[in-house]
Design a protein around this motif. Structure first.
Motif, PDB file in Angstrom:
ATOM      1  N   GLY A   1       0.819  -1.217   0.000  1.00  0.00           N
ATOM      2  CA  GLY A   1       0.000   0.000   0.000  1.00  0.00           C
ATOM      3  C   GLY A   1       0.850   1.262   0.000  1.00  0.00           C
ATOM      4  N   CYS A   2       1.922   1.272   0.787  1.00  0.00           N
ATOM      5  CA  CYS A   2       2.831   2.426   0.791  1.00  0.00           C
ATOM      6  C   CYS A   2       3.485   2.605  -0.571  1.00  0.00           C
ATOM      7  CB  CYS A   2       3.897   2.250   1.871  1.00  0.00           C
ATOM      8  SG  CYS A   2       3.278   2.323   3.547  1.00  0.00           S
ATOM      9  N   PHE A   3       3.882   1.485  -1.177  1.00  0.00           N
ATOM     10  CA  PHE A   3       4.479   1.538  -2.507  1.00  0.00           C
ATOM     11  C   PHE A   3       3.491   2.082  -3.535  1.00  0.00           C
ATOM     12  CE2 PHE A   3       5.397  -0.528  -6.595  1.00  0.00           C
ATOM     13  CZ  PHE A   3       6.662  -0.002  -6.830  1.00  0.00           C
ATOM     14  N   LEU A   4       2.233   1.657  -3.427  1.00  0.00           N
ATOM     15  CA  LEU A   4       1.212   2.161  -4.349  1.00  0.00           C
ATOM     16  C   LEU A   4       0.974   3.653  -4.171  1.00  0.00           C
ATOM     17  CD1 LEU A   4      -1.513  -0.618  -4.522  1.00  0.00           C
ATOM     18  CD2 LEU A   4       0.102   0.079  -6.280  1.00  0.00           C
ATOM     19  N   LEU A   5       1.037   4.141  -2.924  1.00  0.00           N
ATOM     20  CA  LEU A   5       0.877   5.579  -2.689  1.00  0.00           C
ATOM     21  C   LEU A   5       1.959   6.380  -3.400  1.00  0.00           C
ATOM     22  CD1 LEU A   5      -0.063   5.761   1.092  1.00  0.00           C
ATOM     23  CD2 LEU A   5      -1.475   6.438  -0.852  1.00  0.00           C
ATOM     24  N   ILE A   6       3.196   5.941  -3.287  1.00  0.00           N
ATOM     25  CA  ILE A   6       4.290   6.660  -3.945  1.00  0.00           C
ATOM     26  C   ILE A   6       4.170   6.552  -5.464  1.00  0.00           C
ATOM     27  CG2 ILE A   6       6.793   6.692  -4.280  1.00  0.00           C
ATOM     28  CD1 ILE A   6       7.068   5.925  -1.343  1.00  0.00           C
ATOM     29  N   THR A   7       3.793   5.382  -5.959  1.00  0.00           N
ATOM     30  CA  THR A   7       3.636   5.199  -7.405  1.00  0.00           C
ATOM     31  C   THR A   7       2.499   6.057  -7.953  1.00  0.00           C
ATOM     32  OG1 THR A   7       4.449   2.942  -7.184  1.00  0.00           O
ATOM     33  CG2 THR A   7       3.306   3.496  -9.214  1.00  0.00           C
ATOM     34  N   ALA A   8       1.378   6.105  -7.244  1.00  0.00           N
ATOM     35  CA  ALA A   8       0.250   6.933  -7.690  1.00  0.00           C
ATOM     36  C   ALA A   8       0.630   8.410  -7.675  1.00  0.00           C
ATOM     37  CB  ALA A   8      -0.964   6.685  -6.805  1.00  0.00           C
ATOM     38  N   GLY A   9       1.363   8.835  -6.662  1.00  0.00           N
ATOM     39  CA  GLY A   9       1.825  10.222  -6.617  1.00  0.00           C
ATOM     40  C   GLY A   9       2.729  10.552  -7.787  1.00  0.00           C
ATOM     41  N   THR A  10       3.601   9.620  -8.137  1.00  0.00           N
ATOM     42  CA  THR A  10       4.494   9.832  -9.280  1.00  0.00           C
ATOM     43  C   THR A  10       3.702   9.929 -10.577  1.00  0.00           C
ATOM     44  OG1 THR A  10       6.220   8.592  -8.137  1.00  0.00           O
ATOM     45  CG2 THR A  10       6.484   8.894 -10.505  1.00  0.00           C
ATOM     46  N   LEU A  11       2.696   9.084 -10.736  1.00  0.00           N
ATOM     47  CA  LEU A  11       1.865   9.150 -11.948  1.00  0.00           C
ATOM     48  C   LEU A  11       1.126  10.479 -12.042  1.00  0.00           C
ATOM     49  CD1 LEU A  11       0.376   5.550 -12.077  1.00  0.00           C
ATOM     50  CD2 LEU A  11       2.080   6.553 -13.594  1.00  0.00           C
ATOM     51  N   ILE A  12       0.624  10.972 -10.929  1.00  0.00           N
ATOM     52  CA  ILE A  12      -0.083  12.255 -10.929  1.00  0.00           C
ATOM     53  C   ILE A  12       0.873  13.383 -11.291  1.00  0.00           C
ATOM     54  CG2 ILE A  12      -1.244  13.934  -9.444  1.00  0.00           C
ATOM     55  CD1 ILE A  12      -2.487  11.517  -7.990  1.00  0.00           C
ATOM     56  N   VAL A  13       2.067  13.368 -10.705  1.00  0.00           N
ATOM     57  CA  VAL A  13       3.052  14.419 -11.007  1.00  0.00           C
ATOM     58  C   VAL A  13       3.441  14.384 -12.477  1.00  0.00           C
ATOM     59  CG1 VAL A  13       5.430  15.144 -10.585  1.00  0.00           C
ATOM     60  CG2 VAL A  13       3.938  14.631  -8.670  1.00  0.00           C
ATOM     61  N   GLU A  14       3.680  13.198 -13.008  1.00  0.00           N
ATOM     62  CA  GLU A  14       4.050  13.091 -14.419  1.00  0.00           C
ATOM     63  C   GLU A  14       2.920  13.561 -15.334  1.00  0.00           C
ATOM     64  OE1 GLU A  14       6.996  12.422 -15.802  1.00  0.00           O
ATOM     65  OE2 GLU A  14       7.775  12.390 -13.754  1.00  0.00           O
ATOM     66  N   ALA A  15       1.683  13.256 -14.983  1.00  0.00           N
ATOM     67  CA  ALA A  15       0.556  13.710 -15.800  1.00  0.00           C
ATOM     68  C   ALA A  15       0.438  15.227 -15.787  1.00  0.00           C
ATOM     69  CB  ALA A  15      -0.741  13.073 -15.295  1.00  0.00           C
ATOM     70  N   VAL A  16       0.613  15.842 -14.632  1.00  0.00           N
ATOM     71  CA  VAL A  16       0.534  17.307 -14.547  1.00  0.00           C
ATOM     72  C   VAL A  16       1.698  17.947 -15.295  1.00  0.00           C
ATOM     73  CG1 VAL A  16       0.655  19.255 -12.953  1.00  0.00           C
ATOM     74  CG2 VAL A  16      -0.824  17.327 -12.437  1.00  0.00           C
ATOM     75  N   GLU A  17       2.894  17.369 -15.193  1.00  0.00           N
ATOM     76  CA  GLU A  17       4.033  17.916 -15.935  1.00  0.00           C
ATOM     77  C   GLU A  17       3.837  17.773 -17.438  1.00  0.00           C
ATOM     78  OE1 GLU A  17       7.531  16.064 -14.393  1.00  0.00           O
ATOM     79  OE2 GLU A  17       7.648  17.460 -12.705  1.00  0.00           O
ATOM     80  N   TRP A  18       3.260  16.649 -17.865  1.00  0.00           N
ATOM     81  CA  TRP A  18       2.984  16.481 -19.290  1.00  0.00           C
ATOM     82  C   TRP A  18       1.964  17.523 -19.760  1.00  0.00           C
ATOM     83  CZ3 TRP A  18      -1.655  15.370 -21.690  1.00  0.00           C
ATOM     84  CH2 TRP A  18      -1.571  15.137 -23.056  1.00  0.00           C
ATOM     85  N   PHE A  19       0.911  17.723 -18.968  1.00  0.00           N
ATOM     86  CA  PHE A  19      -0.111  18.712 -19.319  1.00  0.00           C
ATOM     87  C   PHE A  19       0.489  20.109 -19.370  1.00  0.00           C
ATOM     88  CE2 PHE A  19      -3.447  21.729 -18.048  1.00  0.00           C
ATOM     89  CZ  PHE A  19      -4.316  21.558 -19.100  1.00  0.00           C
ATOM     90  N   SER A  20       1.349  20.411 -18.406  1.00  0.00           N
ATOM     91  CA  SER A  20       1.988  21.731 -18.371  1.00  0.00           C
ATOM     92  C   SER A  20       2.855  21.947 -19.609  1.00  0.00           C
ATOM     93  CB  SER A  20       2.833  21.861 -17.106  1.00  0.00           C
ATOM     94  OG  SER A  20       3.515  23.080 -17.078  1.00  0.00           O
ATOM     95  N   GLY A  21       3.616  20.932 -19.991  1.00  0.00           N
ATOM     96  CA  GLY A  21       4.436  21.035 -21.197  1.00  0.00           C
ATOM     97  C   GLY A  21       3.612  21.141 -22.460  1.00  0.00           C
ATOM     98  N   TRP A  22       2.503  20.414 -22.499  1.00  0.00           N
ATOM     99  CA  TRP A  22       1.626  20.460 -23.662  1.00  0.00           C
ATOM    100  C   TRP A  22       0.985  21.834 -23.815  1.00  0.00           C
ATOM    101  CZ3 TRP A  22      -3.893  20.573 -23.931  1.00  0.00           C
ATOM    102  CH2 TRP A  22      -4.402  20.354 -25.207  1.00  0.00           C
ATOM    103  N   ILE A  23       0.540  22.408 -22.710  1.00  0.00           N
ATOM    104  CA  ILE A  23      -0.069  23.749 -22.752  1.00  0.00           C
ATOM    105  C   ILE A  23       0.985  24.792 -23.146  1.00  0.00           C
ATOM    106  CG2 ILE A  23      -1.038  25.573 -21.279  1.00  0.00           C
ATOM    107  CD1 ILE A  23      -3.097  23.598 -22.083  1.00  0.00           C
ATOM    108  N   ALA A  24       2.203  24.623 -22.621  1.00  0.00           N
ATOM    109  CA  ALA A  24       3.255  25.604 -22.928  1.00  0.00           C
ATOM    110  C   ALA A  24       3.640  25.575 -24.413  1.00  0.00           C
ATOM    111  CB  ALA A  24       4.483  25.336 -22.068  1.00  0.00           C
ATOM    112  N   GLU A  25       3.529  24.420 -25.062  1.00  0.00           N
ATOM    113  CA  GLU A  25       3.878  24.316 -26.484  1.00  0.00           C
ATOM    114  C   GLU A  25       2.836  24.918 -27.406  1.00  0.00           C
ATOM    115  OE1 GLU A  25       4.693  20.273 -27.373  1.00  0.00           O
ATOM    116  OE2 GLU A  25       6.494  20.208 -26.126  1.00  0.00           O
ATOM    117  N   LEU A  26       1.604  25.095 -26.924  1.00  0.00           N
ATOM    118  CA  LEU A  26       0.545  25.634 -27.798  1.00  0.00           C
ATOM    119  C   LEU A  26       0.836  27.007 -28.263  1.00  0.00           C
ATOM    120  CD1 LEU A  26      -2.747  24.352 -26.187  1.00  0.00           C
ATOM    121  CD2 LEU A  26      -1.648  23.560 -28.256  1.00  0.00           C
TER     122      LEU A  26
END
Length: 91
Positions: A66-91
């Motif tokens: 469960g602790c491992f899943l918490l860290i993994t889910a947090g990493t996925l959320i951060v990566e998704a937000v960074e991808w969205f931020s980069g995508w918006i910045a490229e527009l």
């Protein structure tokens, strides 16, 4: 026309970049905080293996997973937000 779109998207770009930065810092801090209980759970799991207490070992294994899943889910959320931020910045 392209300049107008960039000016209108500027607040969204700034908010998404700020959110990505804050999430990255929060993930790093939570990983450091969560590492100590994970090490303790791992040590207790080794002890329960030594004592052959299988039920307690499975409970500790589920807690560690469960602790491992918490860290993994947090990493996925951060990566998704960074991808969205980069995508918006490229527009």
């Amino acid at each position: 026309m392209r300049f107008v779109v960039k000016v209108l998207l500027l607040p969204l770009v700034l908010v998404s970049a700020f959110l990505a930065l804050m999430l990255r810092w929060t993930l790093n801090l939570s990983a450091f905080i969560l590492a100590l209980p994970m090490m303790y759970i791992f040590g207790c799991g080794l002890y329960t293996l030594y004592c052959r207490e299988w039920t307690q070992f499975l409970i500790l294994l589920a807690a560690e997973f469960g602790c491992f899943l918490l860290i993994t889910a947090g990493t996925l959320i951060v990566e998704a937000v960074e991808w969205f931020s980069g995508w918006i910045a490229e527009l």
